[in-house]
Design a protein around this motif. Structure first.
Motif, PDB file in Angstrom:
ATOM      1  N   ILE A   1       5.587  28.242   3.111  1.00  0.00           N
ATOM      2  CA  ILE A   1       6.064  26.951   3.603  1.00  0.00           C
ATOM      3  C   ILE A   1       5.358  25.850   2.828  1.00  0.00           C
ATOM      4  CG2 ILE A   1       6.291  25.471   5.614  1.00  0.00           C
ATOM      5  CD1 ILE A   1       6.099  28.028   7.354  1.00  0.00           C
ATOM      6  N   LYS A   2       6.142  25.023   2.137  1.00  0.00           N
ATOM      7  CA  LYS A   2       5.569  23.929   1.370  1.00  0.00           C
ATOM      8  C   LYS A   2       5.578  22.660   2.197  1.00  0.00           C
ATOM      9  CE  LYS A   2       7.406  26.456  -1.860  1.00  0.00           C
ATOM     10  NZ  LYS A   2       8.381  27.399  -1.473  1.00  0.00           N
ATOM     11  N   THR A   3       4.367  22.115   2.392  1.00  0.00           N
ATOM     12  CA  THR A   3       4.215  20.934   3.210  1.00  0.00           C
ATOM     13  C   THR A   3       3.128  20.048   2.622  1.00  0.00           C
ATOM     14  OG1 THR A   3       3.963  20.164   5.490  1.00  0.00           O
ATOM     15  CG2 THR A   3       2.515  21.942   4.792  1.00  0.00           C
ATOM     16  N   LYS A   4       2.915  18.906   3.235  1.00  0.00           N
ATOM     17  CA  LYS A   4       1.847  18.007   2.820  1.00  0.00           C
ATOM     18  C   LYS A   4       0.588  18.328   3.628  1.00  0.00           C
ATOM     19  CE  LYS A   4       3.751  14.025   3.684  1.00  0.00           C
ATOM     20  NZ  LYS A   4       4.204  12.633   3.689  1.00  0.00           N
ATOM     21  N   THR A   5      -0.557  18.048   3.039  1.00  0.00           N
ATOM     22  CA  THR A   5      -1.832  18.298   3.723  1.00  0.00           C
ATOM     23  C   THR A   5      -1.863  17.620   5.088  1.00  0.00           C
ATOM     24  OG1 THR A   5      -2.948  18.500   1.594  1.00  0.00           O
ATOM     25  CG2 THR A   5      -4.340  18.064   3.510  1.00  0.00           C
ATOM     26  N   SER A   6      -1.293  16.442   5.165  1.00  0.00           N
ATOM     27  CA  SER A   6      -1.301  15.695   6.431  1.00  0.00           C
ATOM     28  C   SER A   6      -0.474  16.363   7.522  1.00  0.00           C
ATOM     29  CB  SER A   6      -0.802  14.266   6.207  1.00  0.00           C
ATOM     30  OG  SER A   6       0.548  14.278   5.759  1.00  0.00           O
TER      31      SER A   6
ATOM     32  N   VAL B   1      -0.244  19.901   7.800  1.00  0.00           N
ATOM     33  CA  VAL B   1      -0.666  21.291   7.993  1.00  0.00           C
ATOM     34  C   VAL B   1      -1.056  21.557   9.445  1.00  0.00           C
ATOM     35  CG1 VAL B   1      -2.439  23.004   7.407  1.00  0.00           C
ATOM     36  CG2 VAL B   1      -1.329  21.695   5.597  1.00  0.00           C
ATOM     37  N   HIS B   2      -1.817  20.678  10.060  1.00  0.00           N
ATOM     38  CA  HIS B   2      -2.275  20.902  11.431  1.00  0.00           C
ATOM     39  C   HIS B   2      -1.102  20.981  12.412  1.00  0.00           C
ATOM     40  CE1 HIS B   2      -4.887  20.878  14.895  1.00  0.00           C
ATOM     41  NE2 HIS B   2      -4.196  19.876  15.398  1.00  0.00           N
ATOM     42  N   VAL B   3      -0.156  20.065  12.297  1.00  0.00           N
ATOM     43  CA  VAL B   3       1.001  20.056  13.207  1.00  0.00           C
ATOM     44  C   VAL B   3       1.867  21.291  12.971  1.00  0.00           C
ATOM     45  CG1 VAL B   3       3.071  18.788  13.897  1.00  0.00           C
ATOM     46  CG2 VAL B   3       0.975  17.549  13.372  1.00  0.00           C
ATOM     47  N   LEU B   4       2.083  21.640  11.706  1.00  0.00           N
ATOM     48  CA  LEU B   4       2.869  22.837  11.381  1.00  0.00           C
ATOM     49  C   LEU B   4       2.194  24.083  11.936  1.00  0.00           C
ATOM     50  CD1 LEU B   4       5.217  24.246   9.900  1.00  0.00           C
ATOM     51  CD2 LEU B   4       3.773  24.236   7.848  1.00  0.00           C
ATOM     52  N   SER B   5       0.887  24.207  11.741  1.00  0.00           N
ATOM     53  CA  SER B   5       0.151  25.366  12.263  1.00  0.00           C
ATOM     54  C   SER B   5       0.253  25.457  13.785  1.00  0.00           C
ATOM     55  CB  SER B   5      -1.326  25.282  11.866  1.00  0.00           C
ATOM     56  OG  SER B   5      -1.467  25.362  10.476  1.00  0.00           O
ATOM     57  N   SER B   6       0.130  24.329  14.458  1.00  0.00           N
ATOM     58  CA  SER B   6       0.252  24.313  15.926  1.00  0.00           C
ATOM     59  C   SER B   6       1.637  24.761  16.360  1.00  0.00           C
ATOM     60  CB  SER B   6      -0.030  22.913  16.459  1.00  0.00           C
ATOM     61  OG  SER B   6      -1.363  22.549  16.212  1.00  0.00           O
TER      62      SER B   6
ATOM     63  N   GLU C   1      -0.283  37.314  18.697  1.00  0.00           N
ATOM     64  CA  GLU C   1      -1.428  36.652  19.329  1.00  0.00           C
ATOM     65  C   GLU C   1      -2.150  35.753  18.315  1.00  0.00           C
ATOM     66  OE1 GLU C   1      -5.663  37.942  21.359  1.00  0.00           O
ATOM     67  OE2 GLU C   1      -4.027  39.386  21.326  1.00  0.00           O
ATOM     68  N   ILE C   2      -2.262  36.247  17.075  1.00  0.00           N
ATOM     69  CA  ILE C   2      -2.906  35.475  16.004  1.00  0.00           C
ATOM     70  C   ILE C   2      -2.001  35.536  14.774  1.00  0.00           C
ATOM     71  CG2 ILE C   2      -4.966  35.184  14.568  1.00  0.00           C
ATOM     72  CD1 ILE C   2      -6.503  36.847  16.660  1.00  0.00           C
ATOM     73  N   PRO C   3      -1.042  34.619  14.656  1.00  0.00           N
ATOM     74  CA  PRO C   3      -0.198  34.634  13.462  1.00  0.00           C
ATOM     75  C   PRO C   3      -1.013  34.255  12.223  1.00  0.00           C
ATOM     76  CG  PRO C   3       0.314  32.720  14.808  1.00  0.00           C
ATOM     77  CD  PRO C   3      -0.681  33.542  15.576  1.00  0.00           C
ATOM     78  N   GLU C   4      -0.635  34.824  11.094  1.00  0.00           N
ATOM     79  CA  GLU C   4      -1.329  34.546   9.833  1.00  0.00           C
ATOM     80  C   GLU C   4      -0.868  33.192   9.306  1.00  0.00           C
ATOM     81  OE1 GLU C   4      -1.862  36.468   5.373  1.00  0.00           O
ATOM     82  OE2 GLU C   4      -0.597  37.464   6.836  1.00  0.00           O
ATOM     83  N   VAL C   5      -1.732  32.189   9.462  1.00  0.00           N
ATOM     84  CA  VAL C   5      -1.426  30.837   9.018  1.00  0.00           C
ATOM     85  C   VAL C   5      -2.636  30.308   8.263  1.00  0.00           C
ATOM     86  CG1 VAL C   5      -0.854  28.480   9.721  1.00  0.00           C
ATOM     87  CG2 VAL C   5       0.064  30.411  11.019  1.00  0.00           C
ATOM     88  N   PHE C   6      -2.438  29.933   7.016  1.00  0.00           N
ATOM     89  CA  PHE C   6      -3.496  29.301   6.239  1.00  0.00           C
ATOM     90  C   PHE C   6      -2.845  28.425   5.180  1.00  0.00           C
ATOM     91  CE2 PHE C   6      -2.613  33.363   4.248  1.00  0.00           C
ATOM     92  CZ  PHE C   6      -2.529  33.064   2.898  1.00  0.00           C
ATOM     93  N   SER C   7      -3.635  27.513   4.613  1.00  0.00           N
ATOM     94  CA  SER C   7      -3.074  26.632   3.594  1.00  0.00           C
ATOM     95  C   SER C   7      -3.827  26.778   2.287  1.00  0.00           C
ATOM     96  CB  SER C   7      -3.092  25.171   4.062  1.00  0.00           C
ATOM     97  OG  SER C   7      -4.407  24.676   4.059  1.00  0.00           O
ATOM     98  N   LEU C   8      -3.101  26.552   1.215  1.00  0.00           N
ATOM     99  CA  LEU C   8      -3.657  26.524  -0.132  1.00  0.00           C
ATOM    100  C   LEU C   8      -3.342  25.156  -0.706  1.00  0.00           C
ATOM    101  CD1 LEU C   8      -2.321  29.984  -1.368  1.00  0.00           C
ATOM    102  CD2 LEU C   8      -4.642  29.464  -0.612  1.00  0.00           C
ATOM    103  N   PRO C   9      -4.333  24.492  -1.279  1.00  0.00           N
ATOM    104  CA  PRO C   9      -4.063  23.155  -1.830  1.00  0.00           C
ATOM    105  C   PRO C   9      -3.175  23.227  -3.071  1.00  0.00           C
ATOM    106  CG  PRO C   9      -6.288  23.843  -2.374  1.00  0.00           C
ATOM    107  CD  PRO C   9      -5.717  24.897  -1.452  1.00  0.00           C
TER     108      PRO C   9
END
Length: 95
Positions: free
Chosen positions: A47-52, A54-59, A68-76
């Motif tokens: 998923i390509k998104t802006k850094t700003s 990432v938190h809302v997308l992850s939530s 229970e714990i989906p694999e969610v992380f970001s790469l700059p």
């Protein structure tokens, strides 16, 4: 392709949480869970998104994902084609 992956991808785009989603089906995964090695076939979303965003997308992903714990992380994405970055910004502009 799983219904959740399509639904999550479309919702991420509709909510302007992402500009693009690649859906990679049938990713073979090995991982530890509850002290045991597990094996599964998963669908990987890039998923390509802006850094700003990432938190809302992850939530949002944690809210709708069945794991229970989906694999969610970001790469700059600090380097790349300026035209692509402009397209990404425009694709996520609020109406």
């Amino acid at each position: 392709m799983g219904f959740l992956s399509e639904e999550l991808s479309e919702a991420s785009l509709d909510k302007k949480l992402a500009a693009s989603v690649n859906i990679l089906p049938k990713a073979s995964s090995l991982y530890f869970w509850n002290g045991e090695i597990e094996e599964a076939t998963e669908i990987l979303l890039l998923i390509k998104t802006k850094t700003s965003r990432v938190h809302v997308l992850s939530s949002y992903i944690r809210l709708v994902h069945p794991f229970e714990i989906p694999e969610v992380f970001s790469l700059p994405m600090d380097q790349g084609d300026v035209h692509y970055f402009k397209w990404l910004e425009e694709g996520m502009e609020e109406d």
